[in-house]
Design a protein around this motif. Structure first.
Motif, PDB file in Angstrom:
ATOM      1  N   TYR A 126      -1.519   1.800  -7.700  1.00  0.00           N
ATOM      2  CA  TYR A 126      -2.846   1.196  -7.573  1.00  0.00           C
ATOM      3  C   TYR A 126      -3.420   0.878  -8.941  1.00  0.00           C
TER       4      TYR A 126
ATOM      5  N   MET B  37      -7.044  -1.444  -4.052  1.00  0.00           N
ATOM      6  CA  MET B  37      -5.970  -0.620  -3.501  1.00  0.00           C
ATOM      7  C   MET B  37      -6.454   0.730  -2.987  1.00  0.00           C
ATOM      8  N   TRP B  38      -7.506   1.259  -3.581  1.00  0.00           N
ATOM      9  CA  TRP B  38      -8.005   2.560  -3.156  1.00  0.00           C
ATOM     10  C   TRP B  38      -8.609   2.504  -1.763  1.00  0.00           C
TER      11      TRP B  38
ATOM     12  N   ALA C 267      -1.870  -2.077 -10.342  1.00  0.00           N
ATOM     13  CA  ALA C 267      -2.399  -3.326  -9.787  1.00  0.00           C
ATOM     14  C   ALA C 267      -3.676  -3.729 -10.507  1.00  0.00           C
ATOM     15  N   ILE C 268      -4.525  -2.719 -10.784  1.00  0.00           N
ATOM     16  CA  ILE C 268      -5.767  -3.033 -11.482  1.00  0.00           C
ATOM     17  C   ILE C 268      -5.469  -3.597 -12.861  1.00  0.00           C
TER      18      ILE C 268
ATOM     19  N   TYR D  53      -9.693  -2.988   5.538  1.00  0.00           N
ATOM     20  CA  TYR D  53      -9.280  -4.370   5.253  1.00  0.00           C
ATOM     21  C   TYR D  53     -10.359  -5.352   5.682  1.00  0.00           C
TER      22      TYR D  53
ATOM     23  N   ARG E 157      -8.617   2.293   8.863  1.00  0.00           N
ATOM     24  CA  ARG E 157      -7.866   1.486   7.894  1.00  0.00           C
ATOM     25  C   ARG E 157      -8.117   0.007   8.134  1.00  0.00           C
TER      26      ARG E 157
ATOM     27  N   ILE F  55      -0.865   6.600  -6.622  1.00  0.00           N
ATOM     28  CA  ILE F  55      -2.057   6.227  -7.390  1.00  0.00           C
ATOM     29  C   ILE F  55      -1.689   5.355  -8.577  1.00  0.00           C
TER      30      ILE F  55
ATOM     31  N   LEU G 114      -9.641  12.476  -4.650  1.00  0.00           N
ATOM     32  CA  LEU G 114      -8.968  12.442  -5.937  1.00  0.00           C
ATOM     33  C   LEU G 114      -8.584  11.014  -6.331  1.00  0.00           C
ATOM     34  N   LYS G 115      -8.028  10.317  -5.388  1.00  0.00           N
ATOM     35  CA  LYS G 115      -7.628   8.925  -5.678  1.00  0.00           C
ATOM     36  C   LYS G 115      -8.824   8.093  -6.104  1.00  0.00           C
TER      37      LYS G 115
ATOM     38  N   PRO H 249      -8.176   1.278   1.477  1.00  0.00           N
ATOM     39  CA  PRO H 249      -7.636   1.758   2.758  1.00  0.00           C
ATOM     40  C   PRO H 249      -7.381   3.257   2.755  1.00  0.00           C
ATOM     41  N   ASP H 250      -6.832   3.767   1.661  1.00  0.00           N
ATOM     42  CA  ASP H 250      -6.520   5.202   1.622  1.00  0.00           C
ATOM     43  C   ASP H 250      -7.789   6.044   1.687  1.00  0.00           C
TER      44      ASP H 250
ATOM     45  N   GLU I  26      -7.169  14.242  -0.962  1.00  0.00           N
ATOM     46  CA  GLU I  26      -6.405  13.177  -1.618  1.00  0.00           C
ATOM     47  C   GLU I  26      -7.271  11.949  -1.811  1.00  0.00           C
TER      48      GLU I  26
ATOM     49  N   GLN J 166       0.838  -1.190   0.000  1.00  0.00           N
ATOM     50  CA  GLN J 166       0.000   0.000   0.000  1.00  0.00           C
ATOM     51  C   GLN J 166       0.880   1.251   0.000  1.00  0.00           C
TER      52      GLN J 166
END
Lengths: 645, 483
Positions: free
Chosen positions: A624, B228-229, A627-628, B303, B299, A621, B160-161, B231-232, B157, A617
């Motif tokens: 990530y 992946m997005w 990964a996708i 998970y 966080r 970005i 945006l992510k 947790p953030d 952030e 992690q």
């Protein structure tokens, strides 16, 4: 009635054990002593009814325990002469010791627990002696073992007591392993574990063979020897005797009840109970004789050198049990039981008497630090004399009748092992008298060797301790005279009836009544007197002599003092190697392999994986998104490859 | 000029109502100004409650509407109720927190309403087009919500992510839809199902299309490796938003996932099961393992939700009616456990500051026994300890897997749930056995206590009357399998 005899102690144990805090010390003592006295009175009535008056009582079936296929086991109370003799002996001794404990343990902080264990033990012992099948016998057998363990370790804050209790338990495990195998062998041969069914079939099984450890054996012999191994463990016979002296770590009433009068005799009882099987296995009987006679002499030699008052008596017990075994081995079961009964009285008396001495000496057990007590505690002194006279086999005292009968039977067996047993027995009798009077002289005569403080506190025990001693002393004096006719004399056939089986050609007691050489009945008495005389010479007339002899025969002295080095030998061979093996399994097997690959390893791997997973992690970005994309590519590739293939 | 008769709109009444309500609320907010946040929130919650009533009232046999773009059936009703419940809880829990965080603006409930409308569209989608419209309406609202606390870097952030990655996922999904359309020549589910059936296995073309659709959906449910997005965003977004994220969009996306996989592509379970199997396993493993190292509670919950989605996907992998039923039960239970846990997180506030570290829970049992007790209930439930509700959720899912002969999947599920139990129960240990830290700010507020009480009671006493959920889940699952 029999039900009350057996279960009153159990109920009392439960009450004292679970509600001890509620009813208090006094309440626990009242409940357990009351139940035990009731049980003892009823047991004596039963004994008179069944054994003396000859009324047959049917086996009392309580309820079915196990019913699985061919195996049916009931809870039952078998009430033949053998059972009621044991019931009476056990419950009378136990009642006396219960009462004695009230005085002896008066300063102990956990009286209810002690009384509860004592009663609990008595219950198991009574279950054992009334059992009608092997499983119930084993139940009682293990139960008394458990209680013995609990009581030896009663003072659990003493490391030595804990070690002793563990030792007793483990050594008994060895014996019980043999016992259990013996039971399996019996079940294999007879398809039943009921005594009656097995006994009826025993004559037909005499020639059968059984494969054990890869060799064909005579089936009955191997079964009997396995069962006898159990008896050796419980009754502290060579080479499984090592736990008994250590068991003296328990409180003295425990030593008297369990390690003198009752539990340790369970092995003898078992051989007698199974006489209908043993009779058809002469080789097994020979083994019994050899082990018994050797133990009798061995323990007597060790007893000569011990200095702890209770250990002397403990080795004496070991030795006397040897007598009982070789009596049983020459088919003189009646004599064995007779000696068991008389021994219960005088040995309990000796133990409780020595307990009284220890009580008076504020806990001192080393005879070298006693001396000159006879003026201060005259009653105890007198009682110890009675016990010693009975033990040495001086006429009119109980031991005279039973021990002489045993020795005569051994002679009359007219066999090699019989002769072996006889001569060893005679020599042991000499040693017995010697160490008994050594004990008396060292403890009660001579100059006081204790410090002034201790001597100042020496006092006679309270009545609650003395009265049980009177009861036992009465038994120690008269039990032999009273029982001779029934146990081994002319009345023995009516007395024992079906409960013992002796083949006519094996009947050593019968032979002993006719045509013995004159010296055979006389010799035990002569050697006993000689033993006393030598003891007098060594410890009264010429006190320097023992040290001189010990100095001259230094090797022999050390050999005996160290109990023939059995403990050292076992330690070297079994304990340390077992310890090393266990340590290896612990460190290598459990620690490295099971923990390493199992819990610890998995946990470490999980933590490592967790750390790596969170490192993925990154927070960027494009990682990530990458990964996708990778995920998509992998899946699409997978299907493309699959459809191509 | 051809005339377009007005299509029957009644099946879509709840959606229409919510859309109208959100407009009205927007107007209301604009006129009332900044102070309108509290009223707007309660009104939005009321609108959601009305929507629940409408959804339940509109239940009944399956009907298509809007030219076959929109469907209502028992399945849609079940999932919509869950979505709406998630929305209600989120709005109610946000009020006080937003005020304290100085982000109490009326746009918040409006955005939640709009997102909820989108989710309901997703649940009821019967066509790839309406699917995409619902999905985007939802997503766009959520992007804004994630960045709602725009004066903090982390929130911005997060928004945006989420937006960038969400756009990527949407693009992939759209690409998948176009491939499916290219091969099948239709976008509505019924025609797709009819066209694609035939032949033992699917041609590679539509299969790749399905994979892309799956990727888009997997992103929305935050399944590994498209997680992946999560947790953030969970950590960065304002906590009420995170609470909303963890519940309503998950339910809607799972609903969509189920419907898409079962209705149009249902004939090819054996084909797509492999992908679902893999992402299910990956989600369970990562969800349980990666959470161990976390120190931030939000966080950790990210998970945790990844792991829970993994378990839910087991039911989808089973591909059977029983499997779908188990997913529905799982999601229903999950909503309550999760909302309750987030209610506790929202209350973690010390001297006017949010605290989010797990260690801040130390000794909670001494400072706030009731709070600690309810959190302990949620944690035990999430760990799957009987007789709490979470146990039954897992039980049904594993049973479905066993009956579908997915033994390996079931075993992995059990193993990972053991690993996962570690970090759930560790929280209980912190609360009950460690030395206490200073107490949290009081008062908690009546509405928070009510949310906590409701979710805790449902979680704790689910086993008394599971039939309420189980029976309606069974009916809902049955409506996906015609015949």
């Amino acid at each position: 009635m029999a039900v009350i005899v057996v279960f009153a102690p159990l109920i009392a144990a439960a009450i004292a054990g679970f509600f001890g805090r509620l009813i208090g010390d006094r309440g626990a003592q009242l409940v357990t002593c009351g139940a035990m006295i009731l049980s003892a009175v009823l047991a004596v009535i039963l004994f008179v009814d069944v054994a003396i008056l000859g009324n047959d009582r049917p086996t009392l079936s309580l309820f079915t325990w196990i019913d699985a296929g061919d195996l049916v086991v009931d809870w039952a109370l078998r009430l033949d002469t053998l059972s009621v003799v044991m019931m009476a002996t056990v419950s009378v001794c136990s009642a006396a010791i219960h009462v004695y404990s009230v005085g002896y343990m008066s300063h102990d902080p956990s009286i209810p627990r002690f009384q509860s264990y004592l009663s609990f033990f008595t219950f198991f012992m009574l279950m054992l002696v009334t059992s009608d099948n092997f499983v119930q016998l084993f139940f009682g057998w293990e139960g008394v073992g458990l209680c013995s363990y609990l009581l030896i370790g009663f003072w659990y804050d003493r490391p030595s007591a804990n070690a002793a209790s563990i030792k007793a338990f483990i050594v008994n495990r060895v014996g019980d392993f043999g016992f259990a195998l013996g039971i399996f062998a019996v079940y294999m041969m007879f398809g039943s574990l009921q005594f009656d069914a097995v006994f009826n079939e025993a004559p037909n099984a005499a020639k059968e063979t059984l494969e054990f450890l890869g060799i064909e054996w005579d089936a009955l012999t191997i079964a009997c020897i396995l069962l006898f191994i159990g008896a050796m463990g419980k009754s502290a016979q060579l080479p499984l005797h090592t736990w008994l002296p250590d068991a003296m770590e328990g409180p003295t009433p425990v030593s008297a009840l369990i390690h003198a009068a009752t539990m340790v005799t369970a092995g003898v009882f078992m051989v007698c109970r199974l006489s209908p099987i043993f009779e058809y296995a002469p080789d097994a009987l020979a083994v019994v004789v050899l082990v018994g006679a050797t133990t009798a002499l061995f323990a007597a030699t060790v007893g000569v050198t011990q200095t702890d008052i209770k250990r002397v008596i403990a080795y004496s017990t070991c030795s006397q049990l040897g007598y009982m075994f070789f009596a049983a081995g020459v088919s003189a079961y009646g004599a064995a039981m007779f000696h068991l009964m008389t021994h219960a009285f005088f040995k309990a008396l000796l133990f409780l008497g020595s307990g009284s001495v220890i009580h008076a000496m504020s806990g001192e057990q080393d005879m070298r630090k006693m001396g000159g007590l006879w003026r201060l505690i005259p009653i105890t002194y007198g009682l110890m004399w009675i016990g010693s006279l009975a033990l040495a086999g001086i006429p009119i005292f109980a031991g005279y009748y039973s021990k002489d009968m045993i020795l005569e039977s051994a002679w009359a067996a007219h066999s090699g092992v019989g002769q072996y047993a006889f001569w060893l027995g005679i020599f042991a009798a000499f040693l017995t008298a010697f160490y008994s009077w050594r004990l008396l002289f060292l403890t009660f005569h001579g100059e006081p060797r204790a410090d002034h403080e201790t001597m100042h506190h020496v006092h006679e025990s309270p009545k609650v301790m003395l009265i049980p001693l009177y009861v036992l002393a009465f038994g120690a004096v008269f039990a032999g005279m009273a029982g001779y006719h029934y146990f081994v004399g002319e009345g023995r056939a009516e007395f024992w009836r079906q409960s013992l089986l002796v083949l006519p050609e094996n009947d050593a007691i019968e032979h002993a009544h006719h045509g013995l050489p004159f010296f055979v009945p006389l010799l035990p008495f002569v050697v006993a007197i000689a033993g006393i005389a030598v003891a007098y010479l060594c410890y009264m007339a010429r006190p320097g002599l023992p040290a001189e002899i010990a100095g001259r025969f230094r090797g022999l002295y050390q050999f005996l003092l160290n109990k023939w080095y059995f403990d050292e030998l076992y330690d070297r061979i079994f304990v340390r190697s077992a310890f090393r093996l266990g340590y290896g399994f612990w460190k290598g097997g459990d620690g490295a392999i099971i923990d390493g690959l199992g819990p610890d390893g998995l946990a470490a791997a999980t933590v490592g994986a967790a750390r790596r997973a969170s490192r993925l992690q990154t927070g960027y970005i494009y990682h990530y998104a990458f990964a996708i994309v990778v995920g998509v590519v992998v899946f699409v590739t997978w299907y493309l490859l699959r459809s191509a293939g | 000029m051809p005339s377009f008769p007005l299509p029957p709109l009644s099946p879509a009444l709840p959606e229409i109502f919510l859309a109208a309500a959100s407009m009205a609320l927007l107007l209301f907010g604009v006129f009332r100004g900044e102070r309108a946040a509290r009223e707007a929130s309660w009104l939005a919650a009321l609108a959601l409650v009305v929507a629940v009533v409408l959804v339940l009232g509109g239940g009944g046999p399956r009907q298509l509407a809007l030219y076959g773009m929109f469907v209502t059936d028992a399945f849609a009703v079940f999932m919509k109720v869950l979505v709406l419940l998630g929305g209600i809880f989120a709005i109610v829990m946000s009020i006080r927190w937003n005020e304290q965080a100085r982000i109490a603006r009326f746009e918040f409930p409006v955005l939640v309403l709009l997102a909820t409308t989108g989710m309901m569209m997703m649940v009821s989608a019967a066509d790839l087009i309406s699917l995409y419209i619902g999905l985007e309406l939802q997503s766009l609202s959520l992007y804004v919500l994630a960045g709602f606390k725009r004066d903090t870097v982390r929130s911005a952030e997060a928004g945006l992510k989420y937006f960038v990655l969400g756009a990527l996922a949407s693009g992939m999904m759209l690409y998948g839809c176009s491939m499916v359309y290219g091969f099948a020549g239709a976008t509505d589910f019924a025609t797709l199902a009819a066209t694609l059936s035939g032949g033992e296995t699917l041609a590679i073309g539509p299969l790749v299309g399905i994979v892309f659709v799956v990727v888009g959906l997997a992103f929305k449910v935050s399944a590994v490796p498209f997680h992946m997005w999560t947790p953030d965003v969970y950590e960065g977004a304002p906590t009420p938003v995170t609470a909303f994220f963890s519940v309503a969009p998950k339910v809607a996306a799972i609903a969509l996932f189920l419907r898409v996989m079962i209705e149009p592509f249902g004939g090819y379970v054996a084909d797509w099961r492999q992908v679902i199997w893999l992402i299910s396993v990956a989600s369970m493993v990562l969800g349980s393992v990666a959470a161990i190292n976390q120190s931030n509670f939000k966080r950790l919950m990210a998970y945790s939700s990844i792991g829970h989605i993994g378990y839910a996907l087991i039911g989808l992998a089973a591909g059977s009616k029983e499997g779908v039923e188990s997913v529905l039960i799982y999601m229903a239970i999950y909503v309550f456990m999760n909302v309750g846990t987030f209610a506790v997180i929202l209350l973690m506030r010390r001297n006017g500051e949010d605290v989010e570290a797990i260690d801040d829970l130390q000794g909670l049992a001494q400072t706030h026994p009731a709070l600690a007790l309810s959190l302990a209930i949620f944690m035990f439930a999430m760990a799957g300890i009987p007789p709490l509700s979470g146990f039954f959720g897992k039980l049904y899912v594993f049973m479905a897997a066993i009956n579908a002969e997915l033994y390996v999947l079931a075993v992995i599920g059990v193993v990972t749930s053991v690993v996962g139990a570690y970090y759930y129960i560790r929280i209980v240990k912190l609360m009950y056995f460690d030395a206490p830290k200073p107490a949290f700010d009081r008062p908690f507020g009546a509405e928070m206590s009510a949310v906590l009480a409701v979710t805790a009671v449902v979680t704790l006493f689910f086993f008394i009357a599971p039939s309420v959920v189980v029976d309606s889940a069974a009916a809902a699952a049955a409506s996906l399998f015609p015949g």
